[in-house]
Design a protein around this motif. Structure first.
Motif, PDB file in Angstrom:
ATOM      1  N   ASN A 263      -2.391   8.968   2.481  1.00  0.00           N
ATOM      2  CA  ASN A 263      -2.363   7.803   1.596  1.00  0.00           C
ATOM      3  C   ASN A 263      -2.245   8.227   0.133  1.00  0.00           C
ATOM      4  O   ASN A 263      -1.423   7.688  -0.625  1.00  0.00           O
TER       5      ASN A 263
ATOM      6  N   ASN B 183      -4.594  -5.117   1.431  1.00  0.00           N
ATOM      7  CA  ASN B 183      -4.349  -3.669   1.398  1.00  0.00           C
ATOM      8  C   ASN B 183      -5.362  -2.913   0.541  1.00  0.00           C
ATOM      9  O   ASN B 183      -5.150  -1.740   0.239  1.00  0.00           O
ATOM     10  N   SER B 184      -6.445  -3.564   0.155  1.00  0.00           N
ATOM     11  CA  SER B 184      -7.372  -2.945  -0.797  1.00  0.00           C
ATOM     12  C   SER B 184      -7.971  -1.652  -0.267  1.00  0.00           C
ATOM     13  O   SER B 184      -8.307  -0.753  -1.052  1.00  0.00           O
TER      14      SER B 184
ATOM     15  N   SER C 251       0.830  -1.201   0.000  1.00  0.00           N
ATOM     16  CA  SER C 251       0.000   0.000   0.000  1.00  0.00           C
ATOM     17  C   SER C 251       0.867   1.253   0.000  1.00  0.00           C
ATOM     18  O   SER C 251       2.089   1.193   0.185  1.00  0.00           O
TER      19      SER C 251
ATOM     20  N   PHE D  37      -6.500   0.683   1.028  1.00  0.00           N
ATOM     21  CA  PHE D  37      -5.572   1.789   0.835  1.00  0.00           C
ATOM     22  C   PHE D  37      -5.226   2.025  -0.637  1.00  0.00           C
ATOM     23  O   PHE D  37      -4.277   2.745  -0.935  1.00  0.00           O
ATOM     24  N   MET D  38      -5.977   1.414  -1.528  1.00  0.00           N
ATOM     25  CA  MET D  38      -5.719   1.633  -2.948  1.00  0.00           C
ATOM     26  C   MET D  38      -6.265   2.998  -3.363  1.00  0.00           C
ATOM     27  O   MET D  38      -7.460   3.275  -3.214  1.00  0.00           O
TER      28      MET D  38
END
Length: 444
Positions: free
Chosen positions: A358, A199-200, A36, A202-203
């Motif tokens: 992010n 980690n999806s 991420s 934080f995409m």
């Protein structure tokens, strides 16, 4: 392989065998693990050492075999640790998980006892580095394994478990959950906290990143060294010391902060101690009045998101936050001034801040060069991470320590024994500055 060091007029040595490579018992179903943006924000290596006594019934050789077999089993769940770091054409990192060598595991023997090792709270890096395995000739963080393990058997019993884990794949909390899962596996127990490797959440949206926070808030803008701070570190030897703050001392600090400012109704132990160290360190280094001084620390976001991270989340669930002012503002204002700055830096970490953080790192290309931290104090807090709790079958770790603490870092570690509930702070400074810092601590 052998590592030796002069110690108190004699030679202490650790003799290593060649590494074996531990792979997961079952191949992972996923070929790659995408990192991420929060993972990309942390380019560092965690080096830790755990000391264990044995029960008198188990030999250190048998204990080593137990750890090795349990590692192969637990890596089925924590498969990214057995992978290798790769970089795509966009400069983004991922972990290749299929057909990799696995985790280098080294067995070693020391020619001295656990008691001879002494206190490892304050790092003696040249000594402690003999208890971790670093692949020779590989210095680039993109080339080294994501994890290595070394088990060192002491003379007269007991062993040290030395771990290196790449911060790109895990923060401190996740890393310790892995060690505890490894320990549970060694005892034949199911995992109490199975890892969630996803980690999806934080995409980022590459086409329309949502960045609402100025870049300097993410530690991008460097500070000018108007006080010749770097020359202090070059001219003098570094000295590392620890300072203990029991619950009573912490309560007095909180009382002092709140009495000095009617607006402060509450402050945490971290807040007051961070403010105290930031202020005292700036004064100890004799920063010029107009020298910018920055405090930087990580904030756990697991419970700060509108949709909290799942229990067992494996990765980096932290962001950095900072506060900056001049050295004169730190020293001339009441203690409560610094306390409120730290408190505000923590409180500003909300959903918008995390989203901006992010998305900001979406287009930041990874670099192995460490950013300049002139005028900056970095606080790493381990007070909420139970590092000594991993029980592989012979009780909890009797000692735990960090192998190295960078010169800009102050480590907060939980106190044990009669001071339980307190905090031990550990940091390094040039010798003159350390003498000044100690004087300040003596006055607390």
């Amino acid at each position: 392989m052998e590592a030796s060091q002069q110690e108190n007029g004699g030679i202490i040595s650790v003799r290593r065998l060649e590494p074996v490579f531990i792979q997961p018992e079952k191949q992972p179903s996923k070929g790659r693990h995408v990192l991420s943006n929060l993972d990309h924000a942390v380019v560092a290596i965690m080096k830790t050492i755990f000391i264990y006594n044995l029960d008198g019934k188990t030999s250190s050789e048998a204990a080593c075999d137990v750890l090795k077999q349990a590692l192969a089993k637990v890596l089925v769940h924590y498969y990214p640790l057995a992978g290798r770091l790769k970089q795509n054409s966009d400069g983004k990192l991922f972990v290749e998980c299929i057909d990799t060598e696995g985790v280098p595991f080294v067995e070693a023997t020391a020619d001295f006892s656990i008691d001879d090792l002494g206190d490892i709270t304050v790092p003696d890096t040249p000594k402690l580095e003999k208890f971790i395995y670093q692949v020779p000739g590989l210095e680039n963080i993109l080339e080294t394994p994501l994890m290595t393990a070394q088990v060192t058997r002491f003379k007269y019993g007991g062993f040290a478990l030395g771990l290196i884990i790449n911060h790109c794949v895990s923060d401190g909390k996740s890393a310790m959950e892995f060690v505890c899962s490894w320990a549970e596996t060694a005892r034949g127990l199911p995992l109490s906290t199975p890892p969630v490797i996803d980690n999806s959440m934080f995409m980022s949206n590459k086409l329309s990143p949502q960045i609402k926070i100025p870049a300097e808030k993410f530690n991008i803008v460097e500070i000018s060294d108007v006080s010749n701070l770097e020359s202090q570190y070059q001219k003098e030897n570094m000295v590392y010391k620890s300072f203990s703050f029991d619950p009573n001392k912490l309560a007095e600090l909180k009382k002092k902060a709140m009495e000095g400012d009617g607006e402060l109704k509450y402050c945490s132990s971290f807040t007051v101690l961070a403010a105290l160290v930031w202020r005292a360190r700036s004064q100890a280094l004799k920063m010029e009045p107009h020298q910018k001084s920055k405090l930087l620390f990580t904030v756990d976001i697991r419970s700060k998101l509108n949709t909290p991270l799942p229990k067992g989340f494996f990765g980096n669930g932290v962001v950095t936050s900072e506060c900056t002012c001049t050295a004169s503002e730190l020293s001339e204002n009441p203690f409560s001034f610094a306390v409120k700055m730290v408190q505000n830096a923590i409180n500003k970490v909300n959903e918008d801040y995390i989203q901006s953080y992010n998305d900001f790192f979406e287009n930041i290309r990874i670099t192995t060069e460490a950013p300049s931290l002139i005028g900056t104090l970095v606080i790493t807090s381990w007070t909420r991470i139970a590092f000594n709790t991993a029980d592989f079958g012979w009780g909890e770790a009797t000692k735990f320590g960090s192998v190295v603490i960078p010169k800009e870092v102050c480590l907060f570690s939980p106190a044990k024994g009669k001071d339980k509930g307190g905090i031990i702070l550990i940091l390094g400074l040039p010798i003159t500055a350390m003498n000044n810092f100690q004087e300040s601590m003596n006055k607390v």
